[in-house]
Design an enzyme around this catalytic site. Structure first.
Site: not given
Ligand code: MRU
Length: 364
Positions: A53-55, A253-254, A203, A90, A243
């Protein structure tokens, strides 16, 4: 970064296994498990179910997924099928489409027989580039932390609040929001990190695990604590990841990031976003209207996973029969963002700011 003294990236191609290895993040921070991805479905599931996970990491995994698929069948038809399968995993993080488009564009002119080896090299290149980008974000963010430290009494820590996990395991290495933090800590500049829990998937526990492994002082707080900490003057700056950021500087973002930005604005706390350029969506101008927000499964809200006496377990927190909604991201309008920390420097969250740093990308 290191796990129990051993250096890791969050994914790597294992020549012996002839497969991609990932850290299965569903079990962190309690267990460190590796997973070998051996089918295209395994790649897709790993992204959808958030083993990765994470962009930036989603993008890198998808690039390897394309390479994997082309090794099975390098035809145009198989390539489009793999693109569609991976693209559907996603919807919000733009790095996914960015990586798939980059691999596909590079493969199209090639004879099918040449594709497998070159696609694998390209996936490796995308992963290496991510590490280099994040390291440069670290240098530019470090300068911001140093500037804040210079205004504080000597030896007092710069207190940084972060949301979600934009750490090294959300990227290939270093992280985005955490990269300046690691650089500051490694340079001997005292920092203290407020780690938002980031319900529903917590997270923040991943961020806390990373920071603890690296010896960075931090405290894990509930998502609702941020505003209070800012009112009390206990936060010097906020750094989050993203993201997808629009060409005008709106930051997706999240979920919960927007509320932190509002609280930061109300309390005069600078709110920075660490932004690698593959996370900019140059095709989109209005984040609230145009970015698709992922709705994730209800169970992520109704249940919480954690360590129990018997291992890792799950408990239900909602009453039977209550409806549950789980929007996974929100949009922070550009006007609430103090600056974007990119690999080419820090800029205003605006079209002028981004096109000034990336004239080559903005035009294409
Ligand atoms: O749902 P996730 O855990 O994939 O979401 C991740 C985030 O929102 C992070 O803040 C974002 O991807 C930046 S990661 C360097």
């Amino acid at each position: 970064m290191k796990v129990n003294g051993t250096p890791y990236r969050s994914l790597w191609w294992d020549d012996a296994a002839d497969a991609l290895m990932i850290i299965d993040q569903r079990w962190l921070p309690h267990e460190f498990r590796l997973e070998r991805l051996g089918t295209l479905d395994a790649y897709a599931t790993a992204i959808t179910d958030m083993h990765v996970r994470g962009a930036p990491l989603i993008g890198a995994t998808a690039a390897y997924g394309m390479a994997f698929a082309l090794r099975q069948d390098p035809s145009d038809g198989a390539m489009s099928a793999a693109y569609s399968r991976l693209h559907a995993t996603r919807p919000t993080a733009i790095n996914l489409r960015w990586a798939l488009d980059r691999v596909t564009a590079a493969m199209r002119p090639l004879a099918p027989g040449d594709r497998p080896a070159i696609a694998l090299r390209l996936a490796q290149e995308i992963a290496d580039e991510d590490v280099a980008i994040n390291r440069r974000i670290g240098s530019h963010g470090l300068a911001l932390i140093e500037a804040i430290a210079a205004k504080k009494p000597a030896g007092t820590p710069v207190r940084i609040l972060t949301h979600c996990n934009a750490g090294w395991i959300a990227t290939v290495d270093w992280g985005t929001a955490t990269s300046p933090i690691y650089r500051a800590h490694d340079a001997g500049l005292p920092v203290h990190v407020w780690v938002d829990e980031t319900r529903p998937r917590n997270q923040g526990a991943l961020t806390a695990w990373e920071l603890a492994s690296h010896g960075v002082p931090h405290a894990y707080v509930t998502d609702n604590a941020g505003g209070h900490l800012m009112q009390r003057g206990m936060v010097d700056m906020v750094i989050t990841g993203t993201d997808r950021t629009t060409r005008t500087g709106d930051v997706c973002n999240k979920i919960g990031t927007y509320l932190k930005a509002l609280a930061a604005r109300d309390n005069g706390v600078p709110f920075y976003v660490a932004l690698p350029s593959p996370t900019i969506d140059w095709t989109v101008s209005d984040g609230c209207d145009e970015i698709p927000i992922e709705d994730r499964p209800a169970e992520e809200v109704s249940h919480v996973q954690g360590r129990t006496e018997g291992g890792i377990g799950c408990v239900q927190v909602t009453p039977e029969g209550s409806a549950v909604a789980n929007p996974a991201f929100d949009v922070t309008p550009a006007r609430l963002v103090t600056g974007l920390i990119t690999e080419r420097g820090v800029c205003d969250a605006s079209e002028d700011g981004l096109t000034g740093l990336f004239p080559d990308r903005a035009a294409s």
